[in-house]
Write a protein that holds these residues in place. Sequence first.
Motif, PDB file in Angstrom:
ATOM      1  N   GLY A 178       0.755  -1.245   0.000  1.00 58.22           N
ATOM      2  CA  GLY A 178       0.000   0.000   0.000  1.00 58.22           C
ATOM      3  C   GLY A 178       0.785   1.294   0.000  1.00 58.22           C
ATOM      4  N   GLY A 179       2.108   1.232   0.095  1.00 63.25           N
ATOM      5  CA  GLY A 179       2.895   2.443   0.243  1.00 63.25           C
ATOM      6  C   GLY A 179       2.759   3.427  -0.895  1.00 63.25           C
ATOM      7  N   LEU A 180       2.787   2.942  -2.130  1.00 62.31           N
ATOM      8  CA  LEU A 180       2.713   3.848  -3.275  1.00 62.31           C
ATOM      9  C   LEU A 180       1.337   4.488  -3.373  1.00 62.31           C
ATOM     10  CD1 LEU A 180       3.914   5.124  -5.810  1.00 62.31           C
ATOM     11  CD2 LEU A 180       3.253   3.065  -7.082  1.00 62.31           C
ATOM     12  N   GLY A 181       0.279   3.708  -3.220  1.00 59.02           N
ATOM     13  CA  GLY A 181      -1.066   4.262  -3.298  1.00 59.02           C
ATOM     14  C   GLY A 181      -1.307   5.334  -2.254  1.00 59.02           C
ATOM     15  N   LEU A 182      -0.837   5.090  -1.041  1.00 59.88           N
ATOM     16  CA  LEU A 182      -0.988   6.078   0.021  1.00 59.88           C
ATOM     17  C   LEU A 182      -0.185   7.348  -0.288  1.00 59.88           C
ATOM     18  CD1 LEU A 182      -0.759   3.665   3.066  1.00 59.88           C
ATOM     19  CD2 LEU A 182      -2.803   4.901   2.309  1.00 59.88           C
ATOM     20  N   SER A 183       0.997   7.183  -0.855  1.00 55.95           N
ATOM     21  CA  SER A 183       1.813   8.351  -1.213  1.00 55.95           C
ATOM     22  C   SER A 183       1.152   9.170  -2.308  1.00 55.95           C
ATOM     23  CB  SER A 183       3.208   7.900  -1.660  1.00 55.95           C
ATOM     24  OG  SER A 183       3.941   7.360  -0.584  1.00 55.95           O
ATOM     25  N   ILE A 184       0.548   8.501  -3.283  1.00 58.40           N
ATOM     26  CA  ILE A 184      -0.143   9.223  -4.359  1.00 58.40           C
ATOM     27  C   ILE A 184      -1.273  10.070  -3.785  1.00 58.40           C
ATOM     28  CG2 ILE A 184      -1.622   8.942  -6.385  1.00 58.40           C
ATOM     29  CD1 ILE A 184       0.049   6.452  -7.099  1.00 58.40           C
TER      30      ILE A 184
END
Length: 388
Positions: A178-184
């Motif tokens: 989930g790290g990338l989605g949360l960063s976006i």
Amino acid sequence: MLARLVKSPPLEIVFADGSHRMVGAGDKPALTMRIMDRPTELKLALNPELALGEAVMDGRIVVEQGSVYDLLDMLVAGLHVQTPSAWVQTLGRARTAVRRFSQNNTPAWARRNVARHYDLKADFFKLFLDEDMQYSCAFFERPDIPLEQAQATKKHRLIAKLAVEPGQRVLDIGSGWGGLGLSIARETGATVKGITLSTEQLAIAQERAVAANLPVEFKLEDYRHTAGPFDRIISVGMFEHVGVGYYRTYFRKISELLTQDGVALVHTIGRTTPPGATNPFIAKYIFPGGYIPALSEVTAAIEQEGLIITDVEVLRLHYAETLKAWRERFLARRAEAVAMYDERFARMWEFYLAASEASFRHNDLVVFQLQLAKTFDTLPVTRGYMEK
């Protein structure tokens, strides 16, 4: 066989009967490799790409002077400048001939293959990944920067290439923990849907989304079953699991899900050589159903599905540095991996990380980032917006 690969420094081989053989130039061996039994010697001769990894994993080959990485670094560097033997080339052609069968990644088989790797305990991956649990190539502006900084830079560059605007809908195919989605969502104000086939990854991603209180949802979903539309689509480290027989299906689905003025970005490991087959050790033990594509295979499928390639970037050596950081972190906490699983499992992962690093450093592996759109005027005509 080893004499063809090893040039300098020399390698000492101790055979099962106790005899010694030195290969390579020099008087004193930099490495010593012991083969524990005669059947292993035969397997190495007949199918070296599979047998070496299995023998290290089973403790039937032991590196007595030096490390597993030192041995693989030496051998892979030799492979890069040495034409494989006729027998090894024959094995490679045979694997290529049946690769569509071995990569028959129907939704059911894709789920099984993902579970083999990504449904390992999250605490295991935490032994060596960065705090955000990014399990893909980082971006090293210098080799000496911390892994956390390199992964943050990677995410920032991906988000910039997507040119996401507040309020847009973004699909993250293969959303991991989930790290990338949360960063976006955090950096752009967009609404994000992440999909994965890993139940272990999904549980952590959903927990993180609740804690972050951002407009992000994560679902256990095959990309073929996703409904759109989306203004932006991103896929990082997932395309390697699609399978050559499904490339057109994959890009057809992206085209179907993408709005007319939408942008997609695919980040995938790739090979600089013509199409081939997956390394047999990796296919059997690490990524069943996986394949590292040639750029020619990917672009052909994109063209056939009517998408426009608006930008291509090739990341060289960045994954070698990423894997070096993972390997060193893994070795520092290796005892914990043994406690979670067992010694054989730890040897398998040490071999996998070491072989992968050596391949990205010396062989034909790179990372492709392909930006896609449906129209020519969707994005600015210069790359300045990517450097924000």
